[in-house]
Design a protein around this motif. Structure first.
Motif, PDB file in Angstrom:
ATOM      1  N   UNK A   1      36.055   7.011   3.200  1.00  0.00           N
ATOM      2  CA  UNK A   1      37.025   5.948   3.437  1.00  0.00           C
ATOM      3  C   UNK A   1      36.776   5.364   4.816  1.00  0.00           C
ATOM      4  N   UNK A   2      36.971   4.051   4.956  1.00  0.00           N
ATOM      5  CA  UNK A   2      36.674   3.380   6.219  1.00  0.00           C
ATOM      6  C   UNK A   2      35.262   3.746   6.684  1.00  0.00           C
ATOM      7  N   UNK A   3      34.242   3.385   5.923  1.00  0.00           N
ATOM      8  CA  UNK A   3      32.884   3.880   6.180  1.00  0.00           C
ATOM      9  C   UNK A   3      32.383   3.526   7.574  1.00  0.00           C
ATOM     10  N   UNK A   4      31.646   4.458   8.142  1.00  0.00           N
ATOM     11  CA  UNK A   4      31.155   4.303   9.507  1.00  0.00           C
ATOM     12  C   UNK A   4      29.789   3.634   9.526  1.00  0.00           C
ATOM     13  N   UNK A   5      29.448   3.150  10.689  1.00  0.00           N
ATOM     14  CA  UNK A   5      28.117   2.595  10.901  1.00  0.00           C
ATOM     15  C   UNK A   5      27.053   3.647  10.592  1.00  0.00           C
ATOM     16  N   UNK A   6      27.325   4.889  10.985  1.00  0.00           N
ATOM     17  CA  UNK A   6      26.365   5.967  10.757  1.00  0.00           C
ATOM     18  C   UNK A   6      26.108   6.164   9.261  1.00  0.00           C
ATOM     19  N   UNK A   7      27.177   6.100   8.463  1.00  0.00           N
ATOM     20  CA  UNK A   7      27.017   6.243   7.009  1.00  0.00           C
ATOM     21  C   UNK A   7      26.191   5.097   6.444  1.00  0.00           C
ATOM     22  N   UNK A   8      26.493   3.886   6.878  1.00  0.00           N
ATOM     23  CA  UNK A   8      25.728   2.728   6.420  1.00  0.00           C
ATOM     24  C   UNK A   8      24.252   2.898   6.731  1.00  0.00           C
ATOM     25  N   UNK A   9      23.931   3.282   7.955  1.00  0.00           N
ATOM     26  CA  UNK A   9      22.524   3.388   8.340  1.00  0.00           C
ATOM     27  C   UNK A   9      21.831   4.539   7.603  1.00  0.00           C
ATOM     28  N   UNK A  10      22.591   5.577   7.264  1.00  0.00           N
ATOM     29  CA  UNK A  10      22.025   6.664   6.476  1.00  0.00           C
ATOM     30  C   UNK A  10      21.690   6.182   5.063  1.00  0.00           C
ATOM     31  N   UNK A  11      22.567   5.347   4.495  1.00  0.00           N
ATOM     32  CA  UNK A  11      22.290   4.773   3.177  1.00  0.00           C
ATOM     33  C   UNK A  11      21.049   3.891   3.225  1.00  0.00           C
ATOM     34  N   UNK A  12      20.937   3.105   4.286  1.00  0.00           N
ATOM     35  CA  UNK A  12      19.769   2.234   4.443  1.00  0.00           C
ATOM     36  C   UNK A  12      18.497   3.068   4.540  1.00  0.00           C
ATOM     37  N   UNK A  13      18.534   4.133   5.307  1.00  0.00           N
ATOM     38  CA  UNK A  13      17.361   4.985   5.462  1.00  0.00           C
ATOM     39  C   UNK A  13      16.981   5.642   4.132  1.00  0.00           C
TER      40      UNK A  13
ATOM     41  N   UNK B   1      14.715  -8.089   7.779  1.00  0.00           N
ATOM     42  CA  UNK B   1      14.520  -7.397   9.057  1.00  0.00           C
ATOM     43  C   UNK B   1      15.744  -7.581   9.945  1.00  0.00           C
ATOM     44  N   UNK B   2      16.883  -7.901   9.347  1.00  0.00           N
ATOM     45  CA  UNK B   2      18.094  -8.187  10.120  1.00  0.00           C
ATOM     46  C   UNK B   2      18.540  -6.974  10.922  1.00  0.00           C
ATOM     47  N   UNK B   3      19.052  -7.247  12.091  1.00  0.00           N
ATOM     48  CA  UNK B   3      19.677  -6.230  12.925  1.00  0.00           C
ATOM     49  C   UNK B   3      21.178  -6.309  12.674  1.00  0.00           C
ATOM     50  N   UNK B   4      21.808  -5.169  12.428  1.00  0.00           N
ATOM     51  CA  UNK B   4      23.233  -5.185  12.093  1.00  0.00           C
ATOM     52  C   UNK B   4      24.057  -5.869  13.170  1.00  0.00           C
ATOM     53  N   UNK B   5      23.730  -5.640  14.424  1.00  0.00           N
ATOM     54  CA  UNK B   5      24.531  -6.218  15.506  1.00  0.00           C
ATOM     55  C   UNK B   5      24.450  -7.735  15.553  1.00  0.00           C
ATOM     56  N   UNK B   6      23.414  -8.296  14.953  1.00  0.00           N
ATOM     57  CA  UNK B   6      23.317  -9.756  14.905  1.00  0.00           C
ATOM     58  C   UNK B   6      24.052 -10.339  13.707  1.00  0.00           C
TER      59      UNK B   6
END
Length: 386
Positions: free
Chosen positions: A70-82, A114-119
């Protein structure tokens, strides 16, 4: 008439059992290797099994990422991407509630470009391209399957959003059978969440508020208001479940194009700091925000009162109908078994000042509110809700 833009998901499939027919409906779109994004609870319940089996039987390799919280974190998102990158996936399927769908949207974006999440944070910053994306909701609430928005928790508490038509999925699968096992309290909270989407979309001050969104919001309220108590009384009522799922989707289409406002802005600190589910966070502040807005938006609330609550349609006088509408929403939360005060969910009164300051960070939402909200106003609304 003012100019507007209306974007939505390219294809919507409404059919009981449709999730099991994903290869037939979207097989060519998905390609050979699919990243299925879900949560551990749905995986444990076996809710994804039939979909995975049908995909595998049709020759697709399915890589499952089931760590969405719930309320997924940036870390979870990047783990899914990896996970998707390592597997070389060709598409993404988001299977679950709003959290899984939000992660799936941004995973598809980051895997496909090649998008950067912060952008990408903010409105219109995500440019893509993205991988093919199919979303399969298992709750009737977020409408995420038809919205260009993804919300991610950054750091300990802050919620950030990406809003861009690029992350609208290629297909939404509305399969009411997937919602049959939802517990009553989740059904209630997500149902109120969908009603909030429709109400805020209808009254949004956003320049893109438009006749299509208004029509969708009203039909959403008609479906949601008529069926929310029925699905809580009998969770196996497939017709009512389908009506709720459709109502949620219509509300999603409405607020995707006529964005939400102060209810959501004030709900985010409740969820971000105290980890209260999003739908319940909305419900806790809903009547208090609407009362604050009534001097500027009362005529709009009066127009939709009878859609959600037919017995209010013939009530004479805009002010009387608006007041009755707000009271009916507050009473509905009680009737469906939700907590109605901040103190009921263990939020201390001394947290109000910080929540008010945090709510001001949600400027992308507050600008859509029909009445300007200052930090003092937010503090007053939270105090009324406490």
């Amino acid at each position: 008439m003012s100019p507007f833009i209306f974007n939505t998901t390219k294809s919507v499939v409404f059919e009981n059992g449709a999730a099991q027919r994903l290869p037939d409906l979207a097989g060519d779109l998905l390609g050979t290797d699919c990243l299925l994004v879900t949560d551990a609870g749905l995986r444990k319940l076996g809710l994804v099994d039939a979909t995975v089996s049908s995909l595998e039987a049709a020759g697709h390799r399915v890589v499952i990422f089931d760590e969405v919280e719930a309320d997924p974190s940036r870390e979870t998102l990047m783990k899914a991407v990896e996970t998707g990158k390592t597997a070389g996936v060709t598409s993404v399927v988001g299977f679950g509630g709003g959290s899984s769908q939000d992660v799936a949207k941004l995973a598809a974006l980051l895997l496909g470009s090649d998008a950067d999440l912060d952008s990408a944070w903010g409105v219109g910053q995500a440019k893509g391209p993205r991988l093919p994306l199919v979303l399969v909701p298992t709750t009737a609430g977020t409408g995420s399957e038809v919205t260009p928005v993804s919300i991610i928790t950054v750091g300990a508490e802050e919620k950030r959003g990406v809003s861009s038509p690029v992350i609208l999925p290629d297909m939404a699968i509305l399969d009411a059978g997937l919602t049959l096992g939802l517990p009553a309290h989740i059904t209630a909270a997500t149902g109120i969440d969908a009603m909030v989407h429709a109400i805020e979309a209808y009254a949004s001050k956003n320049a893109n508020n438009n006749p299509i969104s208004k029509l969708l919001a009203r039909e959403a309220l008609r479906l949601l208001g008529a069926n929310i108590e029925a699905v809580i009384a009998d969770g196996s009522n497939i017709e009512a479940r389908g009506a709720m799922l459709l109502g949620s989707m219509l509300a999603g289409q409405a607020f995707a194009n006529s964005p939400v406002a102060a209810v959501h802005a004030l709900a985010y600190p409740i969820g971000g700091t105290f980890h209260i589910p999003h739908g319940l966070s909305n419900a806790l502040v809903l009547p208090h925000v609407l009362r604050f807005n009534a001097p500027d938006a009362g005529s709009l609330y009066a127009e939709i009162a009878g859609d959600a609550f037919p017995h209010l349609a013939d009530l004479e006088g805009t002010q009387a109908r608006t007041a009755a509408f707000i009271d009916a929403l507050a009473d509905l939360s009680t009737r469906v078994g939700l907590q109605t005060r901040l103190r009921d969910v263990d939020i201390p009164k001394n947290a109000i000042d910080k929540m008010a300051a945090d709510a001001m960070l949600q400027s992308r939402l507050l600008v859509n509110n029909p009445r300007e909200v200052t930090q003092d106003d937010a503090r007053m609304i939270y105090t009324a809700a406490w």
